[in-house]
Design a protein around this motif. Structure first.
Motif, PDB file in Angstrom:
ATOM      1  N   ILE A 289       0.858  -1.185   0.000  1.00 39.78           N
ATOM      2  CA  ILE A 289       0.000   0.000   0.000  1.00 39.78           C
ATOM      3  C   ILE A 289       0.893   1.233   0.000  1.00 39.78           C
ATOM      4  O   ILE A 289       1.829   1.323   0.790  1.00 39.78           O
ATOM      5  CB  ILE A 289      -0.995   0.023   1.183  1.00 39.78           C
ATOM      6  CG1 ILE A 289      -1.882   1.259   1.108  1.00 39.78           C
ATOM      7  CG2 ILE A 289      -0.280  -0.064   2.518  1.00 39.78           C
ATOM      8  CD1 ILE A 289      -3.115   1.193   1.987  1.00 39.78           C
TER       9      ILE A 289
ATOM     10  N   ASN B  58      -2.451   0.374  -9.021  1.00 39.18           N
ATOM     11  CA  ASN B  58      -3.515  -0.634  -8.933  1.00 39.18           C
ATOM     12  C   ASN B  58      -3.265  -1.804  -9.872  1.00 39.18           C
ATOM     13  O   ASN B  58      -3.535  -2.958  -9.526  1.00 39.18           O
ATOM     14  CB  ASN B  58      -4.882  -0.020  -9.196  1.00 39.18           C
ATOM     15  CG  ASN B  58      -5.409   0.820  -8.036  1.00 39.18           C
ATOM     16  OD1 ASN B  58      -6.445   1.462  -8.162  1.00 39.18           O
ATOM     17  ND2 ASN B  58      -4.728   0.829  -6.911  1.00 39.18           N
TER      18      ASN B  58
ATOM     19  N   ALA C 177      -2.312  -0.820  -3.501  1.00 36.38           N
ATOM     20  CA  ALA C 177      -3.339   0.155  -3.117  1.00 36.38           C
ATOM     21  C   ALA C 177      -2.687   1.519  -2.912  1.00 36.38           C
ATOM     22  O   ALA C 177      -1.499   1.608  -2.608  1.00 36.38           O
ATOM     23  CB  ALA C 177      -4.026  -0.293  -1.833  1.00 36.38           C
TER      24      ALA C 177
ATOM     25  N   GLU D 251      -3.362   5.067  -0.737  1.00 36.14           N
ATOM     26  CA  GLU D 251      -4.165   5.673   0.335  1.00 36.14           C
ATOM     27  C   GLU D 251      -3.755   7.122   0.536  1.00 36.14           C
ATOM     28  O   GLU D 251      -2.566   7.427   0.675  1.00 36.14           O
ATOM     29  CB  GLU D 251      -3.963   4.906   1.641  1.00 36.14           C
ATOM     30  CG  GLU D 251      -4.731   5.485   2.804  1.00 36.14           C
ATOM     31  CD  GLU D 251      -4.477   4.742   4.116  1.00 36.14           C
ATOM     32  OE1 GLU D 251      -4.910   5.269   5.161  1.00 36.14           O
ATOM     33  OE2 GLU D 251      -3.850   3.672   4.101  1.00 36.14           O
TER      34      GLU D 251
ATOM     35  N   THR E 272      -8.935   5.532  -0.210  1.00 35.35           N
ATOM     36  CA  THR E 272      -8.045   4.453  -0.620  1.00 35.35           C
ATOM     37  C   THR E 272      -8.527   3.897  -1.954  1.00 35.35           C
ATOM     38  O   THR E 272      -9.727   3.717  -2.147  1.00 35.35           O
ATOM     39  CB  THR E 272      -8.028   3.325   0.438  1.00 35.35           C
ATOM     40  OG1 THR E 272      -7.629   3.880   1.694  1.00 35.35           O
ATOM     41  CG2 THR E 272      -7.056   2.223   0.056  1.00 35.35           C
TER      42      THR E 272
ATOM     43  N   THR F 150      -7.965   0.702  -4.552  1.00 33.50           N
ATOM     44  CA  THR F 150      -7.418  -0.629  -4.777  1.00 33.50           C
ATOM     45  C   THR F 150      -7.954  -1.158  -6.087  1.00 33.50           C
ATOM     46  O   THR F 150      -8.948  -0.658  -6.612  1.00 33.50           O
ATOM     47  CB  THR F 150      -7.802  -1.600  -3.642  1.00 33.50           C
ATOM     48  OG1 THR F 150      -9.227  -1.738  -3.624  1.00 33.50           O
ATOM     49  CG2 THR F 150      -7.315  -1.102  -2.290  1.00 33.50           C
TER      50      THR F 150
ATOM     51  N   GLN G  60     -11.521  -2.644  -5.583  1.00 33.63           N
ATOM     52  CA  GLN G  60     -12.534  -1.797  -4.942  1.00 33.63           C
ATOM     53  C   GLN G  60     -12.997  -0.736  -5.936  1.00 33.63           C
ATOM     54  O   GLN G  60     -12.244   0.136  -6.324  1.00 33.63           O
ATOM     55  CB  GLN G  60     -11.947  -1.120  -3.699  1.00 33.63           C
ATOM     56  CG  GLN G  60     -12.906  -0.149  -3.048  1.00 33.63           C
ATOM     57  CD  GLN G  60     -12.199   0.719  -2.010  1.00 33.63           C
ATOM     58  OE1 GLN G  60     -10.998   0.903  -2.067  1.00 33.63           O
ATOM     59  NE2 GLN G  60     -12.963   1.250  -1.084  1.00 33.63           N
TER      60      GLN G  60
END
Length: 183
Positions: free
Chosen positions: A56, A80, A85, A87, A94, A96, A99
């Protein structure tokens, strides 16, 4: 093992990097001291090469990662696509690969556009200030990193403008201006 990778960017060496991810648990930091107007930043390039699936990237706010919307979106897509991810602490967002959040996407585009607008306005004010200072004779530009005498001496030796600029680490425009002033 997944890592939290902190990306910090400030525009000048005088600015403090500590506040950006203060109190955030980070495994490794990547710190740039340069403009965010381009993706060609040493630490950002290192981060892009270093990050792995599951990591991340933690950034203080959107403007620290990019100062224009196209670069911002491209960078998030890049991370991605690698399974990384992204953030943003300040905005609480965030991104991802798995998501899909339409509200986050909308906010990213809105805030990214605001940061881009802010930068463009700052540059416009800077250009206006420089033009005004020039009109009253108060702005002379940046001082030369080499002496004019060195440049004139090399011109008299018959060196080309490009070679002089290359050897002295200055622009060809600077050499041309000095050449013009002595001709």
């Amino acid at each position: 093992m997944a890592q939290a990778l902190g990306y910090i960017r400030v525009s000048t060496v005088e600015q403090n990097t500590v506040r950006q991810l203060d109190g955030v648990s980070i495994d490794r930091h990547f710190i740039d001291t340069c403009s965010g107007s381009t993706q060609e930043r040493p630490a950002l390039l290192e981060l892009k090469a270093y990050c792995r699936d599951g990591d991340i990237v933690v950034v203080h706010d959107i403007s620290r990662l990019a100062r224009n919307i196209a670069d911002l979106i491209e960078l998030i897509k890049f991370f991605n696509a690698k399974g990384v991810a992204v953030e943003f602490k300040k905005e609480g967002m965030t991104f991802t690969v798995d998501q899909s959040n339409p509200m986050n996407t909308l906010m990213l585009n809105l805030l990214g556009s605001v940061y881009q607008f802010e930068r463009e306005m700052m540059l416009e004010r800077q250009r206006e200030g420089i033009a005004k200072a020039k009109s009253v004779g108060k702005y002379k530009g940046r001082s030369l990193s080499v002496s004019t005498t060195e440049i004139i001496e090399r011109l008299r030796q018959g060196m080309s403008i490009r070679k002089i600029a290359s050897e002295l680490g200055i622009s060809t425009t600077t050499v041309q201006k000095i050449k013009k002033s002595v001709d």
